[in-house]
Design a protein around this motif. Structure first.
Motif, PDB file in Angstrom:
ATOM      1  N   TYR A 127      51.793  44.373  17.233  1.00  0.00           N
ATOM      2  CA  TYR A 127      52.655  45.316  17.906  1.00  0.00           C
ATOM      3  C   TYR A 127      52.147  46.429  18.033  1.00  0.00           C
ATOM      4  N   THR A 296      61.376  46.047  22.648  1.00  0.00           N
ATOM      5  CA  THR A 296      60.766  44.936  22.037  1.00  0.00           C
ATOM      6  C   THR A 296      61.636  44.555  20.854  1.00  0.00           C
ATOM      7  N   TRP A 297      61.371  45.558  19.767  1.00  0.00           N
ATOM      8  CA  TRP A 297      62.103  45.124  18.659  1.00  0.00           C
ATOM      9  C   TRP A 297      63.223  46.050  18.544  1.00  0.00           C
ATOM     10  N   ASP A 335      55.055  39.971  13.805  1.00  0.00           N
ATOM     11  CA  ASP A 335      54.497  40.814  15.182  1.00  0.00           C
ATOM     12  C   ASP A 335      54.119  42.295  14.598  1.00  0.00           C
TER      13      ASP A 335
END
Length: 356
Positions: A127, A296-297, A335
């Motif tokens: 990431y 993304t997260w 990630d």
């Protein structure tokens, strides 16, 4: 003799380097020195005033002869310099500067041009590598990006921590679910808005053991939070004063936070999280051009709430269904982190190869 230096201005900076430090200091032919602190008018000085290097490292009980003042360090030469804060402190002469970072949250505070002053970046995972590319700072194949991971969190998953021993030191039986509340230190964090009321309501339920881990260098010092929270503390609600949150994350059944990097770290354990929303703080950071990433997260590894009663309900529901969201948390951890449980060894291997 190889001379290695670490510098920082906050305790958490050394916490991130300590697993590597403990290995380096055992290597023959290597001397490891520590320096830093907060200077008047320098980075971090507005957070809690000046701090000498000796004061900074005293809680860690390192050998006094390896601690150098900033003035003394700046007159010397070192082979490698490690830093965990972006701007860093540097000596008169060095051969290599390495950034190890002191956390990774969806705020992406360290993904900025300033960090390119370093020769090598110990990136935490895929990431972070993508983030540097997306901000048009470094290509993924740039040799400055070294895929190490985050040594600070090795102990979360390497089997070295003892839950019973940690609970014993805390004076807790382990019969109640254990919650850790860890707000970020940015102005506008959840403790400054709804966090205190959330603690009060969770405490009133009589169901939980609660650990409160305050940020070790918050931006706003207008409130003495240890004093403010004192009426809420008892044998089931405790204030954690240790600089290293890892043992407390390890024993926690659920994490409560806002925008702190601890949510990234806690994803390695695949346990429930509750996020206290901080919309004003996020908006202010976006206005400053920070690379905020909620897509993304972000907070997808848990439940986000805006009100204290919602937080109490979310804690109860999340503990009742701890596997809910597990697929997201596991993907998130994969990630975010290279070499989980082995990052310090990966760092040591890289360092020894460079020294050869």
């Amino acid at each position: 003799m190889t001379r290695i230096l670490f510098t920082g201005y906050a305790p958490v900076h050394f916490v991130c380097f300590r697993p590597v430090y403990e290995r380096l200091r055992r290597l023959p032919g290597v001397q490891v020195f520590l320096s830093g602190g907060r200077e008047p008018g320098g980075e971090g000085a507005d957070e809690a005033g000046p701090v000498t290097a000796r004061d900074l490292y005293r809680p860690f009980r390192v050998p006094a002869d390896c601690v150098l003042s900033l003035d003394a360090m700046r007159r010397q030469r070192f082979d490698m310099v490690f830093c965990a804060h972006v701007s860093g402190y540097f000596p008169r002469e060095d051969r290599a500067r390495i950034q190890i970072f002191h956390g990774l949250s969806f705020r992406n505070m360290a993904v900025r041009r300033d960090v390119l002053v370093y020769d090598h970046l110990f990136i935490t995972g895929r990431y972070m590598r993508r983030a540097f590319q997306e901000q048009q700072l470094l290509r993924p194949t740039d040799p400055r990006l070294v895929p190490i991971g985050f040594p600070k969190v090795d102990r979360l998953v390497d089997g070295s921590l003892d839950r019973r021993a940690i609970l014993g030191r805390l004076g807790l039986s382990g019969r109640r679910p254990l919650l850790v509340y860890a707000p970020t230190g940015q102005e506008g964090n959840s403790l400054e808005t709804l966090g205190e009321e959330v603690i009060r309501r969770l405490r009133t339920t009589g169901r939980y053991d609660i650990l409160i881990k305050l940020h070790d260098h918050p931006r706003d010092h207008s409130v003495d939070w240890p004093k403010q929270l004192r009426p809420l503390l008892d044998r089931h609600t405790k204030l954690v004063r240790d600089f290293d949150i890892v043992p407390y994350l390890f024993v926690a059944d659920l994490l409560i936070t806002d925008a702190s990097s601890v949510s990234s770290e806690y994803s390695l354990l695949d346990r429930p999280m509750v996020f206290l929303d901080v919309p004003d703080m996020i908006a202010a950071m976006r206005a400053k051009g920070r690379a905020i990433d909620l897509e993304t997260w972000g907070r997808k590894g848990g439940v986000t709430v805006r009100w204290p009663d919602e937080a109490v309900d979310a804690v109860r529901e999340s503990l009742a269904h701890p596997r809910r969201g597990g697929d997201v948390r596991r993907a998130m951890a994969r990630d975010l982190f290279f070499n989980p449980g082995r990052a310090a060894e990966a760092a040591l291997a890289w360092i020894r190869a460079r020294l050869r």
